[in-house]
Write an enzyme that holds these catalytic residues in place. Structure first.
Site, PDB file in Angstrom:
ATOM      1  N   HIS A 103       0.952  -5.623   5.188  1.00 40.75           N
ATOM      2  CA  HIS A 103       1.564  -4.309   5.377  1.00 40.75           C
ATOM      3  C   HIS A 103       3.088  -4.420   5.415  1.00 40.75           C
ATOM      4  CE1 HIS A 103      -2.521  -3.554   6.947  1.00 40.75           C
ATOM      5  NE2 HIS A 103      -2.335  -2.326   6.499  1.00 40.75           N
ATOM      6  N   ASP A 174      -5.828  -2.652  -2.530  1.00 42.97           N
ATOM      7  CA  ASP A 174      -5.414  -2.240  -1.199  1.00 42.97           C
ATOM      8  C   ASP A 174      -4.269  -1.237  -1.377  1.00 42.97           C
ATOM      9  OD1 ASP A 174      -5.271  -2.080   1.556  1.00 42.97           O
ATOM     10  OD2 ASP A 174      -5.196  -4.257   1.854  1.00 42.97           O
TER      11      ASP A 174
END
Length: 206
Positions: A103, A174
């Site tokens: 992230h 993702d």
């Protein structure tokens, strides 16, 4: 968090090692999703939690043992199926042994190929054999196969999922907003490289 009011973390289910309980949790969650007219769940996690310092997977993984991960991920998936929900195993080629959170940064996995096959890929092989409809890629650089691009953008990596592991379902990326991609690639390059790599559906969660 109280298990009476929250879904148990995968690690708790793996430690309890009751596959029927894990399946029932999957079915109960699936029923809640179905009640909201949702038919796909981006779970279960197939990552093997072999790195206690991993900042992103942790208790999202069922176990540090690939056999336990496979057992409970498939049980959870079967519970979803009983509620008419498709499952999506993640994150190929394995995010369980990284020191960075994709992230916020671009992680690298530097194990030899033989280790990747035996540990990281073992749950994916079992999941494909169990009929998983979808797999999600990871934004991690698997150095033994492709030192240049993270798996989401790497044909070299993703062809192993298709050819060696035999997955013929839907391949999701993702989230494209994650800094592992967004800080290193322009949007048009992500799109082109991802398509060339074999991504079927791109997730842009924001």
């Amino acid at each position: 968090k109280s298990p009476a009011t929250h879904w148990p973390a995968a690690r708790i289910l793996g430690a309890l090692d009751d596959a029927l309980l894990t399946k029932n949790i999957g079915r109960a969650l699936g029923k809640e999703l179905r009640a909201m007219n949702i038919d796909l769940c981006f779970a279960p996690v197939l990552d093997v939690d072999t790195n206690p310092a991993n900042p992103v997977i942790g208790d999202r993984s069922f176990s540090s043992n690939p056999g336990q991960v496979s057992k409970h991920a498939i049980a959870f998936y079967q519970g979803l199926k009983e509620a008419s929900i498709a499952g999506c195993g993640k994150h190929f080629p394995g995010h369980g042994d990284t020191h960075l959170d994709s992230h916020f940064a671009l992680p690298h996995v530097d194990h030899e190929f033989e280790r990747i096959e035996q540990i990281e890929w073992a749950p994916f092989k079992k999941a494909v054999g169990a009929g998983f409809e979808a797999i999600m890629s990871a934004h991690v650089v698997l150095e033994c196969i492709d030192t240049k691009h993270p798996a989401t953008l790497s044909h070299k990596v993703l062809q192993h999922l298709r050819k060696d592991i035999g997955f013929d379902g839907i391949l999701f990326s993702d989230d494209l907003d994650m800094k592992a991609l967004a800080d290193h690639y322009a949007a048009q390059d992500i799109a082109q490289l991802g398509i060339d790599a074999g991504i079927d559906c791109f997730l842009a969660c924001k």
